[in-house]
Design a protein around this motif. Structure first.
Motif: not given
Length: 402
Positions: A181-199
């Protein structure tokens, strides 16, 4: 058994969690006369999983919640007498006293050390699961004296600290490496919108565990799936109506699944400049639907919730176009009174058929945070990791948890 922990302290994100625990048939349920069953829980989860669930795993989990609870208690865990429904159809959620760390993790860790001679090595990052020629897990390659570095863009990919060591496994390697959840770069590779979310998760919740298992040849699934959390839980917010503060209009069915809410809100935030929407409850909705009113007031003091005597006050406080908000407010309340949502199909019976017409208005900032990720290695009901290449369990390699 030795536990290898890459961070300087143990517990991961569970140590900063309430660790609310859904249990079927708990002593607390029985004391309060609450009827429940594993198949009731199973059917509820299967519905919420929207067809992506692994049926055998859900069945095994729901059938064994009481066994898991008893294991925790036998090893020092202490829980409150109350039972909460939260986002379940039946009240089955138990709360460790004070917090997950105090009521569950610390006493269990003490038992692990004192009664089972368990060892814990912190600042030990595991880089590779070692396999023999037959594909059996026989140990790990790791780095001792590892220092996690929050200043790096990706600690996983850039941090080379520590000295390499090899640790042999006499029986098995068990990966309980958490989510990303804290890995913005990794999670946004498949779900680009997630880069805006905190954790809500601790800084070490990166994709290191995912990479560890993937590199060992595990079949990895559900990478972009996640659960979001809010200052208040979705059923409380769903007792009112969601408003995009930039337009004053409703967004979607407020009783949608948490995963749907998370996806839609991430998309909205990426399009409206990152302005969080709000949920507006009337006084009756607040009294009937908010289980933990003290928690609501904590969030008022934290700035995540507010109370207003008029709709004009709400519009001014959150900078919402008033005419549009008033129209939305009146339309929603009309739908609630007639019991039919003509815009999004909300089932008002699920919130006791309350509208949001009566002041004061209780307003919740709908602030989505990545709470936990749902993806990882595919396992069987014995928690054995399934091989990508053979489709069979990998010998001596297990994965549990997030």
């Amino acid at each position: 058994t030795v536990m290898l922990e890459k961070m300087a302290v143990t517990g991961g994100s569970s140590a900063i969690s309430n660790a609310t625990f859904a249990v079927v048939g708990s002593p607390q349920q029985k004391a309060l006369g609450i009827e429940d069953s594993w198949d009731k829980f199973y059917n509820e989860l299967m519905g919420r999983g929207q067809g992506y669930n692994q049926k055998d795993l859900v069945r095994t989990m729901t059938q064994n919640t009481l066994k898991a609870y008893e294991f925790v208690v036998e090893n020092g865990g202490v829980f409150e007498p109350e039972v909460y429904a939260l986002d379940h159809a039946t009240a089955r959620s138990l709360q460790p006293v004070k917090s997950g760390a105090v009521g569950m993790l610390k006493p269990m860790q003490k038992t692990y050390k004192d009664q089972y001679n368990g060892k814990i090595i912190t600042r030990m990052r595991v880089d590779e699961i070692l396999l023999d020629d037959a594909g059996r897990a026989i140990g790990v390659k790791a780095r001792k004296n590892y220092h996690f570095d929050m200043k790096l863009a990706s600690d996983d990919l850039e941090n080379m600290s520590g000295e390499t060591v090899y640790i042999q496994a006499r029986k098995a390697v068990i990966c309980c490496t958490g989510g990303h959840s804290a890995d913005k770069d990794f999670r946004s590779q498949e779900y680009p919108h997630s880069s805006i979310l905190a954790t809500t998760q601790q800084h070490g919740a990166t994709a290191s565990g995912w990479r560890l298992l993937a590199n060992a040849g595990a079949r990895m699934i559900h990478s972009p799936f996640h659960s979001v959390s809010f200052p208040q839980i979705p059923p409380i917010m769903g007792a009112g109506y969601y408003v995009d503060v930039t337009t004053g209009k409703r967004i979607f069915n407020e009783l949608s699944s948490t995963s749907f809410i998370g996806f839609e809100l991430a998309k909205l935030l990426s399009e409206n400049g990152g302005r969080f929407p709000i949920s507006i409850l009337g006084a009756t909705g607040y009294e009937k639907r908010v289980e933990k009113k003290h928690q609501f007031m904590v969030n008022v003091n934290a700035g995540f919730c507010s109370i207003h005597e008029s709709l004009e006050d709400v519009a001014k406080y959150y900078d919402i176009p008033f005419d549009a908000l008033k129209e939305t407010h009146e339309r929603y309340n009309r739908f609630a009174k007639q019991g039919k949502d003509e815009d999004f199909g909300k089932d008002f019976s699920r919130i006791g058929n309350v509208d949001a017409s009566d002041a004061p208005y209780y307003v919740i900032v709908v602030r989505p945070n990545y709470n936990y990720t749902l993806g990882g290695a595919l396992i069987d009901t014995s928690a054995r990791v399934i091989s990508l290449n053979s489709g069979q369990p990998m010998e001596n390699l297990f994965a549990v948890g997030e």
